[in-house]
Each structure stands twice: as C-alpha cells, then as structure tokens.
Design a protein around this motif. Structure first.
Motif, PDB file in Angstrom:
ATOM      1  N   SER A  54       0.827  -1.205   0.000  1.00  0.00           N
ATOM      2  CA  SER A  54       0.000   0.000   0.000  1.00  0.00           C
ATOM      3  C   SER A  54       0.863   1.257   0.000  1.00  0.00           C
ATOM      4  O   SER A  54       0.597   2.212  -0.745  1.00  0.00           O
ATOM      5  CB  SER A  54      -0.923  -0.011   1.219  1.00  0.00           C
ATOM      6  N   ILE A  55       1.900   1.273   0.809  1.00  0.00           N
ATOM      7  CA  ILE A  55       2.819   2.418   0.855  1.00  0.00           C
ATOM      8  C   ILE A  55       3.514   2.578  -0.495  1.00  0.00           C
ATOM      9  O   ILE A  55       3.603   3.686  -1.036  1.00  0.00           O
ATOM     10  CB  ILE A  55       3.847   2.250   1.996  1.00  0.00           C
ATOM     11  N   LEU A  56       3.985   1.465  -1.055  1.00  0.00           N
ATOM     12  CA  LEU A  56       4.674   1.525  -2.346  1.00  0.00           C
ATOM     13  C   LEU A  56       3.744   1.959  -3.476  1.00  0.00           C
ATOM     14  O   LEU A  56       4.188   2.578  -4.437  1.00  0.00           O
ATOM     15  CB  LEU A  56       5.311   0.171  -2.673  1.00  0.00           C
ATOM     16  N   SER A  57       2.453   1.649  -3.357  1.00  0.00           N
ATOM     17  CA  SER A  57       1.517   2.057  -4.411  1.00  0.00           C
ATOM     18  C   SER A  57       1.406   3.578  -4.475  1.00  0.00           C
ATOM     19  O   SER A  57       1.099   4.135  -5.516  1.00  0.00           O
ATOM     20  CB  SER A  57       0.136   1.443  -4.175  1.00  0.00           C
ATOM     21  N   LYS A  58       1.676   4.234  -3.367  1.00  0.00           N
ATOM     22  CA  LYS A  58       1.610   5.690  -3.312  1.00  0.00           C
ATOM     23  C   LYS A  58       2.984   6.326  -3.505  1.00  0.00           C
ATOM     24  O   LYS A  58       3.095   7.471  -3.919  1.00  0.00           O
ATOM     25  CB  LYS A  58       1.017   6.137  -1.981  1.00  0.00           C
ATOM     26  N   LYS A  59       4.018   5.570  -3.168  1.00  0.00           N
ATOM     27  CA  LYS A  59       5.375   6.120  -3.196  1.00  0.00           C
ATOM     28  C   LYS A  59       6.355   5.058  -3.694  1.00  0.00           C
ATOM     29  O   LYS A  59       7.256   4.631  -2.976  1.00  0.00           O
ATOM     30  CB  LYS A  59       5.748   6.600  -1.786  1.00  0.00           C
ATOM     31  N   ASP A  60       6.151   4.628  -4.937  1.00  0.00           N
ATOM     32  CA  ASP A  60       7.008   3.590  -5.518  1.00  0.00           C
ATOM     33  C   ASP A  60       8.438   4.110  -5.617  1.00  0.00           C
ATOM     34  O   ASP A  60       8.666   5.271  -5.951  1.00  0.00           O
ATOM     35  CB  ASP A  60       6.489   3.190  -6.900  1.00  0.00           C
ATOM     36  N   VAL A  68      11.237   1.812   6.633  1.00  0.00           N
ATOM     37  CA  VAL A  68      11.355   1.495   8.058  1.00  0.00           C
ATOM     38  C   VAL A  68      10.665   2.592   8.875  1.00  0.00           C
ATOM     39  O   VAL A  68       9.862   2.310   9.765  1.00  0.00           O
ATOM     40  CB  VAL A  68      12.837   1.347   8.486  1.00  0.00           C
ATOM     41  N   LYS A  69      10.949   3.838   8.546  1.00  0.00           N
ATOM     42  CA  LYS A  69      10.367   4.962   9.291  1.00  0.00           C
ATOM     43  C   LYS A  69       8.853   5.034   9.109  1.00  0.00           C
ATOM     44  O   LYS A  69       8.113   5.235  10.068  1.00  0.00           O
ATOM     45  CB  LYS A  69      10.996   6.277   8.838  1.00  0.00           C
ATOM     46  N   VAL A  70       8.380   4.871   7.889  1.00  0.00           N
ATOM     47  CA  VAL A  70       6.948   5.006   7.586  1.00  0.00           C
ATOM     48  C   VAL A  70       6.129   3.887   8.220  1.00  0.00           C
ATOM     49  O   VAL A  70       5.034   4.135   8.730  1.00  0.00           O
ATOM     50  CB  VAL A  70       6.727   5.040   6.058  1.00  0.00           C
ATOM     51  N   THR A  71       6.643   2.671   8.196  1.00  0.00           N
ATOM     52  CA  THR A  71       5.883   1.534   8.738  1.00  0.00           C
ATOM     53  C   THR A  71       6.000   1.412  10.249  1.00  0.00           C
ATOM     54  O   THR A  71       5.106   0.869  10.888  1.00  0.00           O
ATOM     55  CB  THR A  71       6.355   0.201   8.135  1.00  0.00           C
ATOM     56  N   GLY A  72       7.110   1.884  10.793  1.00  0.00           N
ATOM     57  CA  GLY A  72       7.341   1.691  12.219  1.00  0.00           C
ATOM     58  C   GLY A  72       7.926   0.326  12.545  1.00  0.00           C
ATOM     59  O   GLY A  72       8.168  -0.005  13.694  1.00  0.00           O
ATOM     60  N   TYR A  73       8.157  -0.494  11.502  1.00  0.00           N
ATOM     61  CA  TYR A  73       8.781  -1.794  11.711  1.00  0.00           C
ATOM     62  C   TYR A  73      10.273  -1.591  11.946  1.00  0.00           C
ATOM     63  O   TYR A  73      10.862  -0.613  11.496  1.00  0.00           O
ATOM     64  CB  TYR A  73       8.597  -2.700  10.489  1.00  0.00           C
ATOM     65  N   LYS A  74      10.877  -2.526  12.611  1.00  0.00           N
ATOM     66  CA  LYS A  74      12.329  -2.462  12.825  1.00  0.00           C
ATOM     67  C   LYS A  74      13.044  -2.817  11.518  1.00  0.00           C
ATOM     68  O   LYS A  74      12.516  -3.559  10.692  1.00  0.00           O
ATOM     69  CB  LYS A  74      12.725  -3.414  13.939  1.00  0.00           C
ATOM     70  N   ALA A  75      14.250  -2.290  11.343  1.00  0.00           N
ATOM     71  CA  ALA A  75      15.011  -2.497  10.107  1.00  0.00           C
ATOM     72  C   ALA A  75      15.199  -3.975   9.755  1.00  0.00           C
ATOM     73  O   ALA A  75      14.989  -4.360   8.598  1.00  0.00           O
ATOM     74  CB  ALA A  75      16.351  -1.776  10.183  1.00  0.00           C
ATOM     75  N   PRO A  76      15.567  -4.838  10.717  1.00  0.00           N
ATOM     76  CA  PRO A  76      15.720  -6.256  10.357  1.00  0.00           C
ATOM     77  C   PRO A  76      14.404  -6.888   9.891  1.00  0.00           C
ATOM     78  O   PRO A  76      14.398  -7.722   8.986  1.00  0.00           O
ATOM     79  CB  PRO A  76      16.213  -6.914  11.645  1.00  0.00           C
ATOM     80  N   THR A  77      13.297  -6.471  10.497  1.00  0.00           N
ATOM     81  CA  THR A  77      11.983  -6.997  10.100  1.00  0.00           C
ATOM     82  C   THR A  77      11.659  -6.593   8.671  1.00  0.00           C
ATOM     83  O   THR A  77      11.206  -7.420   7.861  1.00  0.00           O
ATOM     84  CB  THR A  77      10.879  -6.477  11.061  1.00  0.00           C
TER      85      THR A  77
END
Length: 163
Positions: A54-60, A68-77
């Motif tokens: 979904s994020i990539l569909s708006k900001k490919d 990492v920053k936008v999702t809030g997931y950790k970098a390794p994840t």
C-alpha cells in the motif's frame, strides 16, 4: 476511585467514560485489522505485505530506510519481509543510482495487481462497515478521530525514541 491528575478528568464518571471510549477504539481497530488480515489471506498474502504494498503504491521507489520509518517496523523486520516479498515477485529492490548506500523498493506488476485486488475488497468491506452512518456522522467521526490521532502521535513518537 482516586482522582485523576488530569484536570479534564475530575470525577470517576469521566475516567470510566474515557476507558470505555479507548476500549471501543481498540476493539474497532482490532476488528478492522482482522478483517484486513482475512482479505489478505483470501488472496494468499500476509497482511504485513499489504501494508508495504500500500505504501509503495503511493510512493514507488521509496528508500528501504524510509520504509522502516513510515511503517514503524524495525530495520531487520523490513529487510526480511522485503526479501520474502521479492522472492515471491511482489517487489524489486535496486541500489539507488545517486547513493550507492541506499536501496530503493519498487512494486512489480504482480505487486500492483494484488494491491488493486485487495483494495477493491477492502473498500467493499469499509462501505459495509460504514453503511449505518450518514454524511454528518462520518464527518464528525473523521474530525474526532483526527483530533485523537493528533493527541496521541506525540506520545507514540516519544515512546519510540525511548526504545
């Protein structure tokens, strides 16, 4: 019941009401999350994939670090998830031509197709869930939720910085 240190909540009734409101918000969020998860499962993808797609569909072409920053997931994840998504054909990753240290993430045609299919399915579900609200109700709900989000975001950002 002890008094709240917040002057907005001076009595037990106000504290109880705020607790009920938070329980409703948590419940609705959980129900929607489960609905989205089921929609993704029907199409054979993990719900975490949908968030990234979904994020990539708006900001490919977003940088992996920005993802990492936008999702809030950790970098390794993110790294592991993107590896899986790439092996399944939903995304490609390419080194940034201007900054060799940065990796850009792009949707493939398969990724765009799955985004369209899930989006249509989720829109239908959203329409069903909101069918009992008139335009005035929806406008008020949107305003109140925006206020809530604006109030809670600084606390979330502070908590993340402490991690």
């Amino acid at each position: 019941m002890k008094k709240s240190s917040n002057p907005k909540y001076e009595n037990a009734k106000q504290i109880e009401d705020s607790t009920i409101i938070m329980e409703y918000i948590a419940s609705v969020a959980k129900i929607y999350q489960n609905t989205m998860k089921r929609q993704c499962e029907k199409l054979g993808i993990q719900s975490a994939y949908y968030r990234i797609i979904s994020i990539l569909s708006k900001k490919d072409g977003i940088a992996q670090l920005e993802l990492v920053k936008v999702t809030g997931y950790k970098a390794p994840t993110i790294s592991i998830t993107l590896q899986k998504m790439q092996s399944e054909g939903y995304i490609t990753r390419r080194t940034d031509i201007f900054d060799q240290r940065s990796v850009r993430v792009h949707l493939t045609e398969r990724g765009r197709d799955i985004y369209r299919r899930i989006s249509v399915s989720l829109k239908e579900t959203e329409h069903e869930l909101l069918a009992n609200f008139d335009e005035e109700d929806l406008a008020l709900l949107k305003t109140l939720l925006a206020k809530f989000q604006n109030a809670i975001e600084p606390q979330d950002a502070e908590a993340e910085s402490e991690e």
